[in-house]
Design a protein around this motif. Structure first.
Motif, short mmCIF file in Angstrom:
data_model
loop_
_atom_site.label_atom_id
_atom_site.label_comp_id
_atom_site.label_asym_id
_atom_site.label_seq_id
_atom_site.Cartn_x
_atom_site.Cartn_y
_atom_site.Cartn_z
N PRO A 141 0.82 -1.21 0.00
CA PRO A 141 0.00 0.00 0.00
C PRO A 141 0.86 1.26 0.00
O PRO A 141 1.99 1.26 0.51
N LEU A 142 0.32 2.31 -0.57
CA LEU A 142 0.93 3.63 -0.48
C LEU A 142 0.48 4.26 0.82
O LEU A 142 -0.72 4.46 1.03
N LYS A 143 1.40 4.55 1.72
CA LYS A 143 1.03 5.07 3.04
C LYS A 143 0.81 6.58 2.97
O LYS A 143 1.64 7.32 2.43
N VAL A 144 -0.32 6.99 3.53
CA VAL A 144 -0.73 8.39 3.49
C VAL A 144 -1.09 8.83 4.90
O VAL A 144 -1.95 8.20 5.54
N PRO A 145 -0.47 9.87 5.46
CA PRO A 145 -0.87 10.33 6.78
C PRO A 145 -2.27 10.94 6.74
O PRO A 145 -2.72 11.44 5.71
N ALA A 146 -2.96 10.91 7.88
CA ALA A 146 -4.32 11.44 7.94
C ALA A 146 -4.37 12.89 7.48
O ALA A 146 -5.37 13.33 6.89
N SER A 147 -3.30 13.63 7.72
CA SER A 147 -3.26 15.05 7.31
C SER A 147 -3.09 15.23 5.81
O SER A 147 -3.27 16.33 5.29
N GLY A 148 -2.75 14.14 5.08
CA GLY A 148 -2.50 14.26 3.64
C GLY A 148 -3.54 13.61 2.77
O GLY A 148 -3.29 13.36 1.58
N ILE A 149 -4.73 13.34 3.33
CA ILE A 149 -5.76 12.64 2.56
C ILE A 149 -6.19 13.43 1.33
O ILE A 149 -6.32 12.88 0.24
N THR A 150 -6.40 14.72 1.49
CA THR A 150 -6.90 15.54 0.39
C THR A 150 -6.00 15.46 -0.83
O THR A 150 -6.48 15.31 -1.97
N ALA A 151 -4.69 15.51 -0.60
CA ALA A 151 -3.76 15.45 -1.71
C ALA A 151 -3.70 14.05 -2.33
O ALA A 151 -3.51 13.90 -3.54
N ALA A 152 -3.88 13.02 -1.49
CA ALA A 152 -3.76 11.64 -1.98
C ALA A 152 -4.99 11.19 -2.76
O ALA A 152 -4.89 10.34 -3.65
N PHE A 153 -6.16 11.78 -2.46
CA PHE A 153 -7.38 11.41 -3.17
C PHE A 153 -7.38 12.14 -4.51
O PHE A 153 -8.02 13.18 -4.68
N SER A 154 -6.68 11.55 -5.48
CA SER A 154 -6.51 12.20 -6.78
C SER A 154 -6.44 11.14 -7.87
O SER A 154 -6.29 9.95 -7.61
N GLU A 155 -6.53 11.60 -9.12
CA GLU A 155 -6.51 10.70 -10.27
C GLU A 155 -5.21 9.89 -10.34
O GLU A 155 -5.21 8.74 -10.79
N ALA A 156 -4.12 10.47 -9.87
CA ALA A 156 -2.83 9.78 -9.93
C ALA A 156 -2.83 8.50 -9.11
O ALA A 156 -2.05 7.58 -9.39
N HIS A 157 -3.68 8.44 -8.08
CA HIS A 157 -3.69 7.27 -7.21
C HIS A 157 -4.94 6.41 -7.39
O HIS A 157 -5.12 5.44 -6.64
N GLU A 158 -5.77 6.73 -8.37
CA GLU A 158 -6.99 5.95 -8.58
C GLU A 158 -6.64 4.49 -8.86
O GLU A 158 -5.77 4.18 -9.67
N GLY A 159 -7.33 3.58 -8.18
CA GLY A 159 -7.11 2.16 -8.38
C GLY A 159 -6.00 1.57 -7.54
O GLY A 159 -5.78 0.35 -7.56
N ARG A 160 -5.30 2.38 -6.75
CA ARG A 160 -4.19 1.89 -5.94
C ARG A 160 -4.63 1.58 -4.51
O ARG A 160 -5.61 2.13 -4.01
N LEU A 161 -3.87 0.73 -3.87
CA LEU A 161 -4.11 0.41 -2.46
C LEU A 161 -3.42 1.46 -1.61
O LEU A 161 -2.21 1.67 -1.70
N LEU A 162 -4.21 2.16 -0.78
CA LEU A 162 -3.69 3.19 0.12
C LEU A 162 -3.81 2.70 1.56
O LEU A 162 -4.70 1.91 1.89
N GLU A 163 -2.96 3.21 2.41
CA GLU A 163 -3.09 2.99 3.85
C GLU A 163 -3.02 4.34 4.54
O GLU A 163 -1.96 4.97 4.61
N VAL A 164 -4.18 4.80 5.01
CA VAL A 164 -4.26 6.10 5.69
C VAL A 164 -3.90 5.87 7.15
O VAL A 164 -4.57 5.09 7.85
N THR A 165 -2.87 6.53 7.63
CA THR A 165 -2.33 6.27 8.96
C THR A 165 -2.67 7.39 9.94
O THR A 165 -2.89 8.53 9.55
N GLY A 166 -2.72 7.02 11.22
CA GLY A 166 -2.89 8.01 12.28
C GLY A 166 -4.29 8.57 12.41
O GLY A 166 -4.47 9.72 12.82
N LEU A 167 -5.30 7.76 12.10
CA LEU A 167 -6.69 8.20 12.25
C LEU A 167 -7.14 8.05 13.69
O LEU A 167 -6.64 7.20 14.43
#
Length: 333
Positions: A124-150
C-alpha cells in the motif's frame, strides 16, 4: 537496376521511419504498464499485467496495481472464465477495453484473464491522515492506500460511529472529501459489515481508491475490503488474551493466548522472570496461539513469556509463573 533497387529500398525504409506519428501503435496483445494503459484512455483495448488487490468482497470489481498505477476491472460473474475466482495477491494478465464509469477508468468488457501466480505481496501507499486531500486524486486511482494516524470514522454530519453498515459512506477523521464507503459485498465473519471501529487509540485504514462522480471530477472514495483493513496498532500482533496454561501434567503444559492480528507464536521460559533461557517458536501466522511445552521437571515453577511477530514488529507479554503437576524428584527432607 542496382540504383533503382537501392532507391526503392531506401525510400521504403524512410517512409517506415517517418510515419504520421512518432509513437508507433502498440501491437495487439502487447503487455503494457498500467500507467501506459491509463494514458490511452477510454475506448482503447489493452493488455496489462499486475497484482490483484481484492476478491469478491467488492462484488464484480477487481482492482489491480503495479509499481506505478492502479486500474479497476469489472465483469459480471461467469462472464469471463477465471475472473470470479481472482483473489488478492494473484498476479494476472488481463486483456480488455477501457471505459469511464462515473469517473472511474475501468476495463470493461474483459476478453481474457490469465492467472500467472498467487501469494504476491500487496504494497500500500502510506498516506498520513493530514495528507488525505492530496492523496485522493486521479494519480492514485485504483491503488491500495493505507491512511495512517486516524482517530475516528464519522457519519456525514461528523458524529463518530461505533460500527459499520452496508452501502454507507463515512468520513475519515470527519474530514470533508475524505470519503470511505462500505459495500454490501463485504459480509460474513471477516467482512466490514457490523465491524467495530477502533476506539480510544489511533488506527490505520487500508483501502482501494475508487471514484464515483457523474461529472467525472472529484468523488474519490476509499474502499476498504475486509475488517482487517481497520488496522489497530499499525497491524502489530498485540496480545489480547494473556497466556493461559492448560493440560498441565508432571512433564509439561500447553500455553494458549490470542493476538489482535496474525503473527507467529513464540514462548520463552525459565526458572525466573529474568532467566528465560529456553525458547519455542511456531512460524505459522495466526491469531489463536498454542504451544506445548514438554520434558519439564515435575512440581516445578516455570516463568513463561509469550510473544508474536509479524511484518509490523513483535509484541510480548510479561512473564507469568506456571507450576507443573506432581512432586519434585529427590528425597524429602
Amino acid at each position: 537496376m542496382f540504383f533503382t533497387t537501392y532507391f526503392l529500398l531506401t525510400g521504403l525504409l524512410g517512409s517506415l521511419a517517418t510515419g504520421p506519428s512518432d509513437t508507433p501503435p502498440v501491437p495487439s496483445g502487447a503487455v503494457q504498464s498500467l500507467k501506459a494503459a491509463r494514458t490511452l484512455g477510454a475506448g482503447a483495448t489493452v493488455t496489462v499485467r499486475a497484482v490483484v488487490l481484492n476478491g469478491a468482497e467488492l462484488g464484480g470489481l477487481r482492482f489491480v496495481q503495479d509499481g506505478e498505477s492502479g486500474l479497476a476491472l469489472y465483469a459480471l460473474p461467469t462472464r469471463v472464465p477465471g475472473f470470479d475466482e481472482l483473489q488478492a495477491g494473484d498476479s494476472v494478465q488481463v486483456t480488455g477495453q477501457l471505459k469511464n464509469y462515473q469517473g472511474l477508468l475501468e476495463m470493461d468488457p474483459i476478453s481474457a484473464v490469465r492467472k500467472i501466480s498467487s501469494g504476491r505481496p500487496l504494497r500500500p501507499l502510506k498516506v498520513p491522515a493530514s495528507g488525505i486531500t492530496a492523496a485522493f486524486s486521479e494519480a492514485h486511482e485504483g491503488r491500495l492506500l493505507e491512511v495512517t494516524g486516524l482517530s475516528r470514522l464519522t457519519n456525514s454530519s461528523g458524529t463518530p460511529v461505533d460500527a459499520l453498515s452496508a452501502n454507507t459512506n463515512y468520513l475519515l477523521d470527519g474530514q470533508t472529501g475524505a470519503l470511505l464507503r462500505v459495500t454490501n459485498s463485504s459480509s460474513g465473519p471477516n467482512g466490514l459489515i457490523n465491524a467495530g471501529v477502533p476506539k480510544g487509540e489511533q488506527f490505520d485504514v487500508r483501502g482501494i481508491l475508487s471514484q464515483f462522480s457523474a461529472s467525472g471530477t472529484g468523488g474519490y472514495q476509499l474502499l476498504p475490503r475486509l475488517a482487517t483493513d481497520l488496522v489497530r496498532g499499525g497491524g502489530l500482533a498485540r496480545i489480547t488474551a494473556e497466556p493461559v496454561p492448560v493440560n498441565i501434567t508432571a512433564q509439561g503444559f500447553t500455553i494458549e493466548f490470542s493476538t489482535s492480528y496474525p503473527g507467529d507464536t513464540r514462548i520463552s521460559y525459565g526458572p525466573s522472570s529474568t532467566e528465560l533461557t529456553s525458547n519455542r517458536i511456531d512460524e505459522a501466522l495466526t491469531t489463536q496461539h498454542r504451544i506445548v511445552l514438554d520434558g519439564l521437571e515435575p512440581g516445578t515453577t516455570y516463568y513463561v513469556q509469550v510473544s508474536s511477530r509479524n511484518m509490523a514488529g513483535m509484541a510480548s507479554s510479561a512473564a507469568v509463573p506456571v507450576i507443573t503437576g506432581g512432586h519434585k524428584s529427590g528425597r524429602k527432607k
